[in-house]
Motif scaffolding. Sequence first.
Motif, PDB file in Angstrom:
ATOM      1  N   SER A  44       0.790  -1.091   0.077  1.00 27.90           N
ATOM      2  CA  SER A  44       0.083  -0.227  -0.086  1.00 27.90           C
ATOM      3  C   SER A  44       0.882   1.161   0.017  1.00 27.90           C
ATOM      4  O   SER A  44       0.611   2.245  -0.701  1.00 27.90           O
ATOM      5  N   GLU A  45       1.996   1.139   0.710  1.00 29.82           N
ATOM      6  CA  GLU A  45       2.849   2.377   0.714  1.00 29.82           C
ATOM      7  C   GLU A  45       3.531   2.738  -0.289  1.00 29.82           C
ATOM      8  O   GLU A  45       3.509   3.840  -0.960  1.00 29.82           O
ATOM      9  N   ARG A  46       4.089   1.663  -0.989  1.00 30.17           N
ATOM     10  CA  ARG A  46       4.670   1.727  -2.268  1.00 30.17           C
ATOM     11  C   ARG A  46       3.788   1.961  -3.431  1.00 30.17           C
ATOM     12  O   ARG A  46       4.351   2.332  -4.653  1.00 30.17           O
ATOM     13  N   ASP A  47       2.640   1.455  -3.349  1.00 30.58           N
ATOM     14  CA  ASP A  47       1.739   1.637  -4.752  1.00 30.58           C
ATOM     15  C   ASP A  47       1.395   3.257  -4.742  1.00 30.58           C
ATOM     16  O   ASP A  47       0.991   3.699  -5.847  1.00 30.58           O
ATOM     17  N   ALA A  48       1.416   3.919  -3.670  1.00 27.67           N
ATOM     18  CA  ALA A  48       1.256   5.338  -3.812  1.00 27.67           C
ATOM     19  C   ALA A  48       2.465   6.089  -4.332  1.00 27.67           C
ATOM     20  O   ALA A  48       2.108   7.323  -4.888  1.00 27.67           O
ATOM     21  N   ALA A  49       3.601   5.449  -4.691  1.00 31.61           N
ATOM     22  CA  ALA A  49       4.786   6.270  -5.020  1.00 31.61           C
ATOM     23  C   ALA A  49       4.918   6.064  -6.387  1.00 31.61           C
ATOM     24  O   ALA A  49       4.203   5.164  -7.047  1.00 31.61           O
ATOM     25  N   PRO A  50       5.384   7.321  -7.224  1.00 30.90           N
ATOM     26  CA  PRO A  50       5.274   7.146  -8.672  1.00 30.90           C
ATOM     27  C   PRO A  50       6.162   6.266  -8.995  1.00 30.90           C
ATOM     28  O   PRO A  50       7.238   5.786  -8.272  1.00 30.90           O
ATOM     29  N   PRO A  51       5.769   5.725 -10.308  1.00 33.58           N
ATOM     30  CA  PRO A  51       6.768   4.894 -11.052  1.00 33.58           C
ATOM     31  C   PRO A  51       8.313   5.292 -11.143  1.00 33.58           C
ATOM     32  O   PRO A  51       8.594   6.449 -11.409  1.00 33.58           O
ATOM     33  N   ALA A  52       9.206   4.195 -10.711  1.00 37.73           N
ATOM     34  CA  ALA A  52      10.589   4.366 -10.741  1.00 37.73           C
ATOM     35  C   ALA A  52      10.956   3.832 -12.045  1.00 37.73           C
ATOM     36  O   ALA A  52      10.701   2.720 -12.646  1.00 37.73           O
ATOM     37  N   ARG A  53      11.950   4.944 -12.942  1.00 37.70           N
ATOM     38  CA  ARG A  53      12.579   4.286 -13.929  1.00 37.70           C
ATOM     39  C   ARG A  53      13.716   3.542 -13.644  1.00 37.70           C
ATOM     40  O   ARG A  53      14.662   3.969 -13.589  1.00 37.70           O
ATOM     41  N   GLU A  68      11.182  -3.728  -4.013  1.00 41.06           N
ATOM     42  CA  GLU A  68      10.246  -4.628  -4.017  1.00 41.06           C
ATOM     43  C   GLU A  68       8.901  -3.922  -3.892  1.00 41.06           C
ATOM     44  O   GLU A  68       8.563  -3.113  -3.176  1.00 41.06           O
ATOM     45  N   PHE A  69       7.821  -4.464  -4.674  1.00 41.28           N
ATOM     46  CA  PHE A  69       6.516  -3.942  -4.890  1.00 41.28           C
ATOM     47  C   PHE A  69       6.111  -2.549  -5.437  1.00 41.28           C
ATOM     48  O   PHE A  69       5.097  -2.029  -5.306  1.00 41.28           O
ATOM     49  N   ARG A  70       7.475  -1.866  -5.842  1.00 36.80           N
ATOM     50  CA  ARG A  70       7.545  -0.684  -6.597  1.00 36.80           C
ATOM     51  C   ARG A  70       6.906  -0.673  -7.772  1.00 36.80           C
ATOM     52  O   ARG A  70       7.224  -1.691  -8.431  1.00 36.80           O
ATOM     53  N   LYS A  71       6.279   0.289  -8.397  1.00 42.05           N
ATOM     54  CA  LYS A  71       5.864   0.343  -9.750  1.00 42.05           C
ATOM     55  C   LYS A  71       7.249   0.969 -10.470  1.00 42.05           C
ATOM     56  O   LYS A  71       7.713   1.730 -10.013  1.00 42.05           O
ATOM     57  N   VAL A  72       7.452   0.231 -11.646  1.00 42.47           N
ATOM     58  CA  VAL A  72       8.716   0.629 -12.339  1.00 42.47           C
ATOM     59  C   VAL A  72       8.272   0.823 -13.995  1.00 42.47           C
ATOM     60  O   VAL A  72       7.465   0.126 -14.204  1.00 42.47           O
TER      61      VAL A  72
END
Length: 240
Positions: A44-53, A68-72
């Motif tokens: 939930s915390e990392r889903d709120a972060a913007p995607p990392a390239r 882990e669990f970050r949008k990229v």
Amino acid sequence: MPFSFRFRLLPFIATLVVVAIGLSLGQWQVRRAHEKEAIERRISERDAAPPARLDDKALQQADVDALEFRKVVLKGEFEAGWTIYLDNRPHEGKAGFYVMTPLKIAGSGRHIMVARGWVERNLADRSRLPDIATPAGTVELTGIVRQHAGRLLQLGEAAAIRPGAIVQNLDVADMAKASGLAFAPFIVEQTSDAGDGLVRAWPRPSQGVDKHWGYAFQWFALAGTALIFFVVTGFKRGSQ
């Protein structure tokens, strides 16, 4: 009439064994529930972060635990010849594969193993591979970082990793050794559509928390029932 308790060694030992098993397995289920609750908080915390390239520079500094669990966002070219199929991955009651293909990151010698999606397998000929179109040239995709694609119980000897292999589990380090390619130490579950017909409904790693709490209650109840049964039958024997 005074109450008296008749102690018997064998029922006592049997009760201790059942109570110990119930408490041990109940505590294990509680730990698993807490672990999944912690995973859900991280998601939930990392889903709120913007995607990392994830470009070459980012890969050199990559911290798997932090990613882990970050949008990229990835940009590169698929190594279609090294597609691997993870077996025994059902979806909506149907047998199928997870399709795994390395992506060579643009401007880098590094690869990332991409879980591209799910496809139904041919039950009439289980060795037959599905016909899947792999995008040619440079592509850009989005996804979620995972440490691995999930591990299943391996029955028998694991199949050798080779182009087009059907395997139960896939370790990135083993993939690097077999292919000679340099891999980042994680995978990415693709979430963007590629028009290839693959299903991208990835199971949430935190799912099943309620199931663990339910199992914990059952094991603790078994331990409590065994103890109560021993005490009650002991008093009954004592009153006879």
